[in-house]
Design a protein around this motif. Structure first.
Motif, PDB file in Angstrom:
ATOM      1  N   THR A 153       0.430  -1.192   0.027  1.00 28.87           N
ATOM      2  CA  THR A 153       0.304  -0.065  -0.086  1.00 28.87           C
ATOM      3  C   THR A 153       1.196   1.302  -0.343  1.00 28.87           C
ATOM      4  O   THR A 153      -0.079   2.070   0.091  1.00 28.87           O
ATOM      5  N   GLN A 154       2.318   1.540   0.398  1.00 31.07           N
ATOM      6  CA  GLN A 154       2.944   2.373   0.707  1.00 31.07           C
ATOM      7  C   GLN A 154       1.830   3.482   0.990  1.00 31.07           C
ATOM      8  O   GLN A 154       2.095   4.527   1.133  1.00 31.07           O
ATOM      9  N   PRO A 155       2.061   3.142   2.579  1.00 27.00           N
ATOM     10  CA  PRO A 155       1.408   4.480   2.646  1.00 27.00           C
ATOM     11  C   PRO A 155       2.012   5.437   3.154  1.00 27.00           C
ATOM     12  O   PRO A 155       3.333   5.535   3.468  1.00 27.00           O
ATOM     13  N   ASP A 156       1.660   6.571   3.877  1.00 26.87           N
ATOM     14  CA  ASP A 156       2.286   7.764   3.751  1.00 26.87           C
ATOM     15  C   ASP A 156       2.493   7.877   5.407  1.00 26.87           C
ATOM     16  O   ASP A 156       3.425   9.147   5.615  1.00 26.87           O
ATOM     17  N   LEU A 157       1.956   7.307   6.285  1.00 25.48           N
ATOM     18  CA  LEU A 157       2.738   6.821   7.720  1.00 25.48           C
ATOM     19  C   LEU A 157       1.653   5.846   8.556  1.00 25.48           C
ATOM     20  O   LEU A 157       1.077   5.187   7.535  1.00 25.48           O
ATOM     21  N   LEU A 158       3.095   5.528   9.431  1.00 25.59           N
ATOM     22  CA  LEU A 158       1.606   4.117   9.717  1.00 25.59           C
ATOM     23  C   LEU A 158       1.875   4.390  11.542  1.00 25.59           C
ATOM     24  O   LEU A 158       3.073   4.876  12.001  1.00 25.59           O
ATOM     25  N   LEU A 159       1.065   4.166  11.526  1.00 23.00           N
ATOM     26  CA  LEU A 159       0.321   3.824  13.423  1.00 23.00           C
ATOM     27  C   LEU A 159       1.177   1.568  13.820  1.00 23.00           C
ATOM     28  O   LEU A 159       0.314   1.552  13.218  1.00 23.00           O
ATOM     29  N   LEU A 160       2.016   2.230  15.291  1.00 19.96           N
ATOM     30  CA  LEU A 160       2.173   1.417  15.025  1.00 19.96           C
ATOM     31  C   LEU A 160       2.301   0.205  16.267  1.00 19.96           C
ATOM     32  O   LEU A 160       2.905   1.332  17.118  1.00 19.96           O
ATOM     33  N   ASP A 161       1.927  -0.029  17.120  1.00 24.82           N
ATOM     34  CA  ASP A 161       1.407  -0.717  18.401  1.00 24.82           C
ATOM     35  C   ASP A 161       2.859  -1.572  18.635  1.00 24.82           C
ATOM     36  O   ASP A 161       3.929  -2.236  17.802  1.00 24.82           O
ATOM     37  N   ILE A 162       3.646  -1.423  19.842  1.00 21.99           N
ATOM     38  CA  ILE A 162       4.161  -1.838  20.300  1.00 21.99           C
ATOM     39  C   ILE A 162       5.423  -4.151  20.688  1.00 21.99           C
ATOM     40  O   ILE A 162       5.546  -3.990  20.326  1.00 21.99           O
ATOM     41  N   GLY A 163       3.702  -4.072  21.652  1.00 22.25           N
ATOM     42  CA  GLY A 163       2.955  -5.258  21.454  1.00 22.25           C
ATOM     43  C   GLY A 163       1.910  -6.236  20.180  1.00 22.25           C
ATOM     44  O   GLY A 163       1.392  -6.295  21.116  1.00 22.25           O
ATOM     45  N   MET A 164       3.078  -6.160  19.332  1.00 20.19           N
ATOM     46  CA  MET A 164       1.926  -6.925  18.897  1.00 20.19           C
ATOM     47  C   MET A 164       3.024  -8.844  18.808  1.00 20.19           C
ATOM     48  O   MET A 164       4.253  -9.067  18.784  1.00 20.19           O
ATOM     49  N   PRO A 165       2.490  -9.794  18.054  1.00 18.78           N
ATOM     50  CA  PRO A 165       2.706 -11.294  17.992  1.00 18.78           C
ATOM     51  C   PRO A 165       3.547 -10.651  16.780  1.00 18.78           C
ATOM     52  O   PRO A 165       3.292 -10.082  15.937  1.00 18.78           O
ATOM     53  N   LEU A 166       4.012 -11.895  16.512  1.00 20.44           N
ATOM     54  CA  LEU A 166       5.206 -12.433  15.432  1.00 20.44           C
ATOM     55  C   LEU A 166       6.343 -11.574  15.446  1.00 20.44           C
ATOM     56  O   LEU A 166       7.353 -11.207  15.248  1.00 20.44           O
ATOM     57  N   LEU A 167       6.141 -10.288  15.222  1.00 19.21           N
ATOM     58  CA  LEU A 167       7.014  -9.138  15.337  1.00 19.21           C
ATOM     59  C   LEU A 167       6.844  -8.384  15.818  1.00 19.21           C
ATOM     60  O   LEU A 167       5.935  -7.236  14.999  1.00 19.21           O
ATOM     61  N   ASP A 168       7.353  -7.726  16.544  1.00 19.02           N
ATOM     62  CA  ASP A 168       6.464  -6.340  17.412  1.00 19.02           C
ATOM     63  C   ASP A 168       7.480  -5.336  16.785  1.00 19.02           C
ATOM     64  O   ASP A 168       8.091  -5.344  16.216  1.00 19.02           O
ATOM     65  N   GLY A 169       6.784  -3.989  17.021  1.00 20.18           N
ATOM     66  CA  GLY A 169       6.986  -2.822  17.352  1.00 20.18           C
ATOM     67  C   GLY A 169       8.335  -2.666  17.085  1.00 20.18           C
ATOM     68  O   GLY A 169       8.790  -2.197  15.911  1.00 20.18           O
ATOM     69  N   PHE A 170       9.212  -2.819  17.520  1.00 17.00           N
ATOM     70  CA  PHE A 170      10.785  -2.544  17.143  1.00 17.00           C
ATOM     71  C   PHE A 170      11.527  -3.035  16.816  1.00 17.00           C
ATOM     72  O   PHE A 170      12.148  -2.678  15.736  1.00 17.00           O
ATOM     73  N   GLY A 171      10.637  -4.473  16.337  1.00 13.04           N
ATOM     74  CA  GLY A 171      11.546  -5.364  15.188  1.00 13.04           C
ATOM     75  C   GLY A 171      11.140  -4.708  13.478  1.00 13.04           C
ATOM     76  O   GLY A 171      11.477  -4.259  12.446  1.00 13.04           O
ATOM     77  N   VAL A 172       9.785  -4.464  13.655  1.00 15.50           N
ATOM     78  CA  VAL A 172       9.307  -3.881  12.663  1.00 15.50           C
ATOM     79  C   VAL A 172       9.277  -2.785  11.838  1.00 15.50           C
ATOM     80  O   VAL A 172      10.278  -2.461  11.278  1.00 15.50           O
ATOM     81  N   VAL A 173       9.563  -1.184  13.087  1.00 18.44           N
ATOM     82  CA  VAL A 173      10.813   0.064  12.619  1.00 18.44           C
ATOM     83  C   VAL A 173      12.097  -0.850  12.511  1.00 18.44           C
ATOM     84  O   VAL A 173      12.126  -0.022  11.393  1.00 18.44           O
TER      85      VAL A 173
END
Length: 144
Positions: free
Chosen positions: A44-64
């Motif tokens: 989707t190539q978003p303009d902005l990401l709202l990212l939860d920190i505590g998520m399954p599979l890969l947490d927010g720190f890993g995503v960022v």
């Protein structure tokens, strides 16, 4: 307006954020975990990401971290939306290459301020946000 991706594992929190964003005229896409968030960024190539920190599979720190390592998406503005609201949590999150921070429960005014700041500046301005104290009133950690 802007295309915003919400990455949040809690359906109620996703729905609240989606409603607040759509009321402001934004297009919203959603992901339920960190791995799905990375796939949705590609799609989707978003303009902005709202990212939860505590998520399954890969947490927010890993995503960022993966976003910042990708030359195509390294400058994507990423706002942490998290129940981590204890003293020091905000600074830890912002020092981990997030562009903004919102504690749960998210209020509409603070969300709007972060969106305005980041979407108008193209994701810059992390240091100015370090001293604003947005939503860090010492609330206990809420469930995510």
């Amino acid at each position: 307006m802007s295309n915003i991706l919400i990455a949040e594992d809690n359906a109620v929190n996703r729905e609240l954020l989606r409603e607040l964003l759509e009321m402001r005229g934004h297009t919203v896409t959603e992901a339920c975990d960190g791995e799905e968030a990375l796939r949705m960024i590609e799609q989707t190539q978003p303009d902005l990401l709202l990212l939860d920190i505590g998520m399954p599979l890969l947490d927010g720190f890993g995503v960022v971290q993966q976003i910042r390592e990708n030359p195509r998406f390294g400058s994507l503005p990423v706002v942490a939306v998290t129940a981590y609201a204890m003293q020091g949590d905000r600074e830890k999150i912002l020092s981990s290459k997030f562009d903004g921070y919102l504690s749960k429960p998210v209020n509409a005014r603070s969300l709007g301020e972060e969106l305005d700041r980041l979407l108008s500046t193209g994701g810059t301005g992390v240091s100015e946000n370090l001293t604003s104290g947005s939503q860090t009133s010492g609330k206990a950690r809420a469930s995510h």
